[in-house]
Design an enzyme around this catalytic site. Structure first.
Site, PDB file in Angstrom:
ATOM      1  N   SER A   1      32.105  51.268   4.091  1.00 61.28           N
ATOM      2  CA  SER A   1      31.615  51.115   5.278  1.00 61.28           C
ATOM      3  C   SER A   1      30.097  50.614   5.296  1.00 61.28           C
ATOM      4  O   SER A   1      29.386  50.601   4.278  1.00 61.28           O
ATOM      5  CB  SER A   1      31.704  52.456   6.022  1.00 61.28           C
ATOM      6  N   HIS A   2      29.648  50.365   6.349  1.00 66.89           N
ATOM      7  CA  HIS A   2      28.257  49.977   6.591  1.00 66.89           C
ATOM      8  C   HIS A   2      27.189  50.740   6.043  1.00 66.89           C
ATOM      9  O   HIS A   2      26.341  50.238   5.438  1.00 66.89           O
ATOM     10  CB  HIS A   2      27.872  49.333   8.211  1.00 66.89           C
TER      11      HIS A   2
END
Length: 550
Positions: free
Chosen positions: A131-132
């Site tokens: 994920s970011h």
């Protein structure tokens, strides 16, 4: 895990609805405070759904005991020291006076920036490793672990506000009291990040992918061009979606068509630069000096200026010529992805994953509004603060826009061609989810994706985790996303081992080719339709070639 989350969410909703009524009735009947609390909790605990949550927690523990699995999912291993603080959000820690913090969180949205004083994150919510937020932690060297067990959360309460040493390896996570909290800051790579020069005088308002260069379309758009060229090879193993690019300088050109608008924009940008309060970091003994300046705080002038910049972009009159070119290329029935391709995006040392907006499921005739939204995302709070923290001049931030045909996916994936936990091996790591990839990049829905490790040389793959997201996302009506409850007994990736092995072999081969072509580890986004793989994005993998410097 999925049943447990649903049951716990239901019990939490029961508490929100039920306890206030108990409080009102109890006070009216002059019942003691303790009795009111016990009564409310007892009513919730005797409910069947609460009992199901306890049963699922028990079964999860038994499964871990039998398999030797850890309660911890380690996203970024390492050792960190700091004062342990439980908080509702990472953002709340930015103004905390402690120079080094270990953050304990119950929930994130997956797109947060990590404050400079945070050395470690302990999250009690499952989240994709790629994920970011995971990428930002990995790039910044922030130790990051995830756990779903309430017992561990309560155990950490004994360390609240105390200095601790927090260690995370692939096999174990440990905490112990420390004698003090260090003041050394996280490494910041500001003086190693170089923003390439760009061309602000584009020959045309719309470019074919074949005409895109780094200087006129940015790293993301140029990467899409290279992927498209590679996809034509007989041994490529992947396809790409058709695309167009709105190059650098078009936003500025449209600003100039309204002189008052351009004047206001330039004045507001000057005001934004003036409002950024910075401080010079003291140099530790034995370290060379550095020109790095870090943001101390954000002011009301700073926020007003960047909001004004967004408003001015919204006033741009969008030319019909661009809309017609997009309609001519894709037709009226297509749906599009409108993606950012900023000059300070997808760089070595500053991946800026998720900083700028991408707009999904856009009708071609409505592309103008989506393009202006992408331009305006240059000045979101997160983007502006992130550039300021990295020491990047706001004037260097320019925005091109990559427009791609939206292919309806069976699955989406993010792949790191060098496994983050074993970067020197031949393994790559892929995370997959049913439907659109928004669920992978953020924490929009609690749960875990499919996690697959593939060998780039042999093509062999193994499943590390099976997905347990409760929902998947697909393109809905124009401009919307449709949320669908998943039945994994009908999902091929869960049920068909031979299909998983074929996809794993394809991903491993693609990872090997991309590392050769792009000369280093890559962060790749793509989709799967049937047995076919489409790649939509490729950029340098954060944390692999970066050298941490002050």
């Amino acid at each position: 895990g999925r049943a447990r989350r649903v049951a716990e969410r239901f019990s939490d909703q029961m508490a929100v609805l039920f306890k206030p009524a108990v409080e009102v009735l109890g006070r009216a009947l002059k019942v003691s405070e303790h009795a009111r609390e016990v009564f409310g909790e007892a009513e919730i605990r005797r409910h069947l759904v609460f009992q199901l949550s306890k049963l699922s927690a028990f079964l999860s523990k038994r499964l871990r005991d039998r398999t030797g699995a850890s309660v911890w999912d380690v996203l970024v291993p390492g050792t960190a020291a700091g004062r342990l603080r439980s908080t509702e959000s990472l953002e709340a820690l930015a103004k905390c006076p402690d120079p080094a913090l270990i953050s304990v969180l119950r929930k994130v949205d997956g797109d947060e920036e990590i404050p400079p004083n945070v050395r470690g994150i302990i999250l009690f919510q499952p989240i994709p490793q790629l994920s970011h937020l995971g990428l930002r932690a990995r790039q910044a060297g922030v130790v990051f672990v995830v756990c779903e067990e309430a017992e561990e959360f309560h155990r950490l309460a004994g360390f609240e506000a105390k200095p601790v040493v927090f260690k995370a390896t692939s096999n174990d996570v440990s905490f112990e009291l420390a004698t003090g909290v260090g003041s050394a800051s996280r490494c910041v790579r500001a003086d190693s990040v170089r923003v390439p020069n760009v061309t602000l005088r584009a020959p045309r308002q719309v470019l074919a992918l074949a005409d895109v260069e780094l200087q006129n379309g940015g790293a993301k758009a140029f990467g899409a061009r290279r992927l498209e060229e590679l996809s034509r090879r007989a041994d490529a193993g992947f396809k790409t979606a058709p695309g167009l690019v709105i190059p650098f300088g078009i936003m500025e050109e449209l600003m100039r068509s309204g002189p008052e608008l351009e004047t206001a924009y330039r004045a507001t940008l000057y005001r934004l630069n003036e409002s950024g309060i910075v401080e010079r970091r003291p140099i530790e003994p034995g370290r060379q000096s550095s020109s790095l300046e870090l943001p101390r705080s954000e002011t009301s002038d700073f926020n007003e200026a960047r909001e004004r910049l967004q408003g001015l972009i919204g006033q741009i009159t969008f030319p019909e010529e661009i809309t017609r070119a997009v309609v001519d290329e894709f037709g009226t029935e297509a749906r599009l992805m409108v993606r950012s391709s900023a000059s300070c995006e997808d760089l070595d040392g500053f991946a800026s994953a998720g900083l700028y907006d991408s707009i999904a499921n856009v009708a071609p005739e409505e592309v103008g509004g989506a393009i202006k939204m992408v331009w305006a995302s240059l000045w979101t709070r997160r983007a502006a603060l992130s550039r300021q923290q990295a020491g990047l001049a706001h004037e260097k931030a320019c925005m091109a826009v990559l427009i791609q045909r939206l292919v309806r996916p069976d699955y989406s994936f993010i792949m790191h061609t060098a496994h983050p936990a074993a970067p020197n091996s031949l393994e790559c790591l892929a995370e997959l989810a049913v439907g659109l990839g928004v669920i992978l990049a953020s924490a929009i829905s609690a749960g875990s994706p499919y996690r697959m490790t593939c060998n780039r040389k042999t093509g062999a793959s193994r499943m590390d985790v099976f997905a347990n997201f409760s929902v998947g996302f697909q393109p809905g009506q124009r401009g919307t996303l449709s949320c669908q409850t998943l039945d994994y007994s009908r999902v091929t990736f869960s049920c068909d081992a031979s299909f998983r092995q074929r996809i794993g072999a394809q991903l491993a081969a693609i990872a090997g080719r991309l590392e050769v072509e792009f000369r280093g580890p890559q962060d790749v986004e793509g989709i799967i339709v049937g047995d076919e793989i489409y790649l939509v994005q490729c950029r340098p993998q954060p944390g692999q070639k970066d050298e941490c410097r002050r």
